[in-house]
Design a protein around this motif. Structure first.
Motif, PDB file in Angstrom:
ATOM      1  N   PHE A  22      -5.378  13.709  -5.989  1.00  0.00           N
ATOM      2  CA  PHE A  22      -4.549  13.134  -7.055  1.00  0.00           C
ATOM      3  C   PHE A  22      -3.140  12.872  -6.525  1.00  0.00           C
ATOM      4  N   TYR A  23      -2.509  13.900  -5.944  1.00  0.00           N
ATOM      5  CA  TYR A  23      -1.133  13.746  -5.475  1.00  0.00           C
ATOM      6  C   TYR A  23      -1.027  12.825  -4.264  1.00  0.00           C
ATOM      7  N   ALA A  24      -2.036  12.761  -3.419  1.00  0.00           N
ATOM      8  CA  ALA A  24      -2.026  11.827  -2.295  1.00  0.00           C
ATOM      9  C   ALA A  24      -1.979  10.392  -2.811  1.00  0.00           C
ATOM     10  N   GLU A  25      -2.726  10.109  -3.861  1.00  0.00           N
ATOM     11  CA  GLU A  25      -2.706   8.771  -4.464  1.00  0.00           C
ATOM     12  C   GLU A  25      -1.346   8.479  -5.102  1.00  0.00           C
ATOM     13  N   VAL A  26      -0.791   9.443  -5.807  1.00  0.00           N
ATOM     14  CA  VAL A  26       0.496   9.247  -6.493  1.00  0.00           C
ATOM     15  C   VAL A  26       1.626   9.046  -5.487  1.00  0.00           C
ATOM     16  N   LEU A  27       1.644   9.847  -4.427  1.00  0.00           N
ATOM     17  CA  LEU A  27       2.768   9.862  -3.485  1.00  0.00           C
ATOM     18  C   LEU A  27       2.537   9.061  -2.207  1.00  0.00           C
ATOM     19  N   LEU A  72       7.359  19.132 -10.977  1.00  0.00           N
ATOM     20  CA  LEU A  72       7.794  18.163  -9.988  1.00  0.00           C
ATOM     21  C   LEU A  72       8.421  16.973 -10.696  1.00  0.00           C
ATOM     22  N   ASP A  73       9.556  16.506 -10.206  1.00  0.00           N
ATOM     23  CA  ASP A  73      10.163  15.256 -10.660  1.00  0.00           C
ATOM     24  C   ASP A  73       9.825  14.204  -9.622  1.00  0.00           C
ATOM     25  N   LEU A  74       9.104  13.170 -10.024  1.00  0.00           N
ATOM     26  CA  LEU A  74       8.689  12.104  -9.129  1.00  0.00           C
ATOM     27  C   LEU A  74       9.431  10.828  -9.522  1.00  0.00           C
ATOM     28  N   THR A  75      10.237  10.316  -8.621  1.00  0.00           N
ATOM     29  CA  THR A  75      11.051   9.134  -8.886  1.00  0.00           C
ATOM     30  C   THR A  75      10.217   7.878  -8.689  1.00  0.00           C
ATOM     31  N   VAL A  76      10.289   6.975  -9.669  1.00  0.00           N
ATOM     32  CA  VAL A  76       9.510   5.733  -9.628  1.00  0.00           C
ATOM     33  C   VAL A  76      10.406   4.540  -9.959  1.00  0.00           C
ATOM     34  N   ALA A  77      10.002   3.381  -9.491  1.00  0.00           N
ATOM     35  CA  ALA A  77      10.778   2.166  -9.752  1.00  0.00           C
ATOM     36  C   ALA A  77      10.531   1.637 -11.162  1.00  0.00           C
ATOM     37  N   ASP A  78       9.324   1.802 -11.680  1.00  0.00           N
ATOM     38  CA  ASP A  78       8.983   1.263 -12.992  1.00  0.00           C
ATOM     39  C   ASP A  78       8.142   2.292 -13.748  1.00  0.00           C
ATOM     40  N   LEU A  79       8.686   2.837 -14.820  1.00  0.00           N
ATOM     41  CA  LEU A  79       7.995   3.893 -15.577  1.00  0.00           C
ATOM     42  C   LEU A  79       6.676   3.417 -16.173  1.00  0.00           C
ATOM     43  N   ASP A  80       6.650   2.225 -16.740  1.00  0.00           N
ATOM     44  CA  ASP A  80       5.425   1.739 -17.386  1.00  0.00           C
ATOM     45  C   ASP A  80       4.290   1.563 -16.379  1.00  0.00           C
ATOM     46  N   THR A  81       4.597   0.972 -15.230  1.00  0.00           N
ATOM     47  CA  THR A  81       3.585   0.769 -14.197  1.00  0.00           C
ATOM     48  C   THR A  81       3.094   2.107 -13.648  1.00  0.00           C
ATOM     49  N   ALA A  82       4.037   2.996 -13.335  1.00  0.00           N
ATOM     50  CA  ALA A  82       3.656   4.308 -12.794  1.00  0.00           C
ATOM     51  C   ALA A  82       2.838   5.097 -13.806  1.00  0.00           C
ATOM     52  N   GLU A  83       3.197   5.011 -15.085  1.00  0.00           N
ATOM     53  CA  GLU A  83       2.441   5.713 -16.114  1.00  0.00           C
ATOM     54  C   GLU A  83       0.988   5.253 -16.128  1.00  0.00           C
ATOM     55  N   LYS A  84       0.762   3.962 -16.115  1.00  0.00           N
ATOM     56  CA  LYS A  84      -0.616   3.442 -16.115  1.00  0.00           C
ATOM     57  C   LYS A  84      -1.399   3.980 -14.920  1.00  0.00           C
ATOM     58  N   GLU A  85      -0.739   4.028 -13.770  1.00  0.00           N
ATOM     59  CA  GLU A  85      -1.436   4.458 -12.559  1.00  0.00           C
ATOM     60  C   GLU A  85      -1.751   5.953 -12.564  1.00  0.00           C
ATOM     61  N   VAL A  86      -0.800   6.807 -12.998  1.00  0.00           N
ATOM     62  CA  VAL A  86      -1.105   8.247 -13.003  1.00  0.00           C
ATOM     63  C   VAL A  86      -2.139   8.582 -14.060  1.00  0.00           C
ATOM     64  N   LEU A  89      -5.479   7.932 -12.695  1.00  0.00           N
ATOM     65  CA  LEU A  89      -5.858   8.949 -11.703  1.00  0.00           C
ATOM     66  C   LEU A  89      -6.229  10.287 -12.335  1.00  0.00           C
ATOM     67  N   GLY A  90      -6.034  10.418 -13.663  1.00  0.00           N
ATOM     68  CA  GLY A  90      -6.438  11.648 -14.330  1.00  0.00           C
ATOM     69  C   GLY A  90      -5.320  12.470 -14.938  1.00  0.00           C
ATOM     70  N   ALA A  91      -4.080  12.000 -14.890  1.00  0.00           N
ATOM     71  CA  ALA A  91      -2.980  12.713 -15.541  1.00  0.00           C
ATOM     72  C   ALA A  91      -3.125  12.599 -17.056  1.00  0.00           C
ATOM     73  N   GLN A  92      -2.474  13.514 -17.755  1.00  0.00           N
ATOM     74  CA  GLN A  92      -2.453  13.480 -19.221  1.00  0.00           C
ATOM     75  C   GLN A  92      -1.008  13.446 -19.689  1.00  0.00           C
ATOM     76  N   TYR A 106       4.123  14.569 -17.931  1.00  0.00           N
ATOM     77  CA  TYR A 106       2.662  14.518 -17.833  1.00  0.00           C
ATOM     78  C   TYR A 106       2.137  15.837 -17.285  1.00  0.00           C
ATOM     79  N   ALA A 107       0.825  16.003 -17.333  1.00  0.00           N
ATOM     80  CA  ALA A 107       0.154  17.116 -16.660  1.00  0.00           C
ATOM     81  C   ALA A 107      -0.786  16.503 -15.626  1.00  0.00           C
ATOM     82  N   ASP A 108      -0.829  17.111 -14.445  1.00  0.00           N
ATOM     83  CA  ASP A 108      -1.783  16.667 -13.436  1.00  0.00           C
ATOM     84  C   ASP A 108      -3.177  17.133 -13.850  1.00  0.00           C
ATOM     85  N   PRO A 109      -4.230  16.776 -13.132  1.00  0.00           N
ATOM     86  CA  PRO A 109      -5.587  17.161 -13.543  1.00  0.00           C
ATOM     87  C   PRO A 109      -5.826  18.670 -13.652  1.00  0.00           C
TER      88      PRO A 109
END
Length: 119
Positions: A22-27, A72-86, A89-92, A106-109
């Protein structure tokens, strides 16, 4: 002068390989290892490690009874896009109702809280 250098952040979980994936895909990291200890090598940052914890009880956010203990605080360029992707991947979603804030929770899997934060 620092006494130490951060080597990795370690998360307890029921399935180290799955959570590392999960985290490998996110990061954009790579998964290394098998069994009770699995690492994610993150480009330009410290490693994340995942260790098997039989009987793991995920934190509950927010809750004084089952404290998150860290997140964990994960910095992203676009919240909406990153939200769809996590989410794919199984985040809630734990707390993303207020769209005016610069972060969403969010919560990871395995149930660990993390935030997507706008850069």
């Amino acid at each position: 002068m620092a006494l130490a250098k951060l080597g990795s952040v370690v998360l307890d979980c029921p399935d180290p390989r799955a959570l590392a994936g999960f985290y490998a895909e996110v990061l954009g990291g790579t998964v290394e290892g098998e069994g009770d200890w699995v690492d994610v090598k993150v480009p330009g940052g410290p490693s994340l490690a995942f260790q098997a914890a039989p009987g793991h009880t995920p934190p509950r956010w927010p809750s004084p009874d089952r404290s998150q203990q860290f997140h964990l605080d994960l910095t992203v360029a676009d919240l909406d896009t990153a939200e769809k992707e996590v989410l794919a991947l199984g985040a809630q979603v734990l707390d993303a109702e207020d769209r005016s804030r610069s972060f969403r929770v969010y919560a990871d899997p395995a149930g660990h809280p993390f935030c997507l934060c706008a850069c």
